[in-house]
Design a protein around this motif. Structure first.
Motif, mmCIF file in Angstrom:
data_model
loop_
_atom_site.group_PDB
_atom_site.id
_atom_site.type_symbol
_atom_site.label_atom_id
_atom_site.label_comp_id
_atom_site.label_asym_id
_atom_site.label_seq_id
_atom_site.Cartn_x
_atom_site.Cartn_y
_atom_site.Cartn_z
ATOM 1 N N SER A 1 -44.236 3.579 10.351
ATOM 2 C CA SER A 1 -44.266 4.872 9.650
ATOM 3 C C SER A 1 -42.903 5.203 9.037
ATOM 4 N N GLU B 1 -42.002 5.596 6.106
ATOM 5 C CA GLU B 1 -42.024 6.567 5.007
ATOM 6 C C GLU B 1 -41.718 7.985 5.469
ATOM 7 N N ASP C 1 -38.770 -0.961 2.666
ATOM 8 C CA ASP C 1 -40.029 -1.288 3.328
ATOM 9 C C ASP C 1 -40.908 -2.126 2.402
HETATM 10 MG MG MG Z 1 -45.684 1.283 7.028
#
Ligand code: MG
Ligand code: PRP
Length: 211
Positions: free
Chosen positions: A141, A143, A156
């Motif tokens: 996660s 982001e 990423d």
């Molecule tokens: Mg991800």
């Protein structure tokens, strides 16, 4: 003789890899998508399939715990594993990007804080720009980091771009493309050459037909 061990990244990329093996005529009898088992054998027990986290696949292969790995290049670069990268399987295509909140620019003259699952890749990219960074090593996660103020930018994987889009982020720079690779332990490449070449040839055939 010991079976040849194939390490496969579980999770999102697993299905495509299994489909590819099946298309190549390599079947693991009791495998099904909902299983929680981590070890499978083919019918004559010459091949053993093991499931692990993507980032651990190159490690198992480097250390010889697995002879073959089927894994994203992201994990190979990040772990800097000493393995033979033999074949691009033409699946799992995506890229590494730097992203940040929409409208924010990527300055090249100041130190940046980067949230990422891939600190080595982030560092290599910014080293080439002669830019120092501080990385915040996250496990998923990623982001969230710019949204919550943990880091201004992230490095990423971007596949469809949906995760960035749905979280109000955008790509500020592309780093490199990634796909799933067939990797081999350096010693096994010699000692198990025949068995490995057999798997390789079958996969090469399918990959060349599909691309
Ligand atoms: Mg991800
Ligand atoms: C991966 C990656 C991105 C997203 C990219 O995360 O880290 O967040 O997928 O795909 P997209 O561009 O198609 O949206 P994943 O879903 O594997 O979860 P995680 O980062 O929480 O491990």
């Amino acid at each position: 003789m010991q079976p040849v061990t194939i390490a496969l990244a579980k999770g999102r990329p697993a299905k495509q890899s299994i489909d590819l093996l099946e298309a190549a005529g390599i079947h693991f009898e009791d495998f099904h998508e909902k299983t929680r088992k981590l070890v499978f054998f083919n019918k004559d027990k010459t091949l053993r399939l093991i499931f692990l986290k993507g980032m651990d696949v190159p490690i198992y292969v480097e250390k010889g715990a697995a002879d073959i790995g089927i894994v994203g290049r992201d994990n190979i670069i990040e772990t800097e594993a000493d393995v033979y990268e033999i074949l691009d399987l033409g699946i799992g295509k995506c890229k590494f990007s730097v992203a940040g909140k929409k409208g924010v620019s990527l300055p090249d003259n100041q130190s940046l804080t980067i949230g990422t699952k891939y600190p080595n890749i982030a560092k290599n990219f910014f080293d080439k720009r002669n830019q120092t960074i501080e990385t915040v090593h996250l496990n998923g996660s990623v982001e969230l980091a710019p949204l919550i103020g943990l880091a201004d930018y992230i490095v990423d994987i971007v596949e469809t771009g949906n995760t960035l889009h749905e979280n109000g982020l955008e790509i500020l720079a592309d780093i490199e493309t990634i796909s799933t690779k067939f990797i081999v332990n350096k010693a096994s490449f010699v000692t198990r050459s025949k068995e490995i070449q057999d798997v390789l040839k079958k996969l090469e055939q399918v990959v060349s037909e599909e691309n």
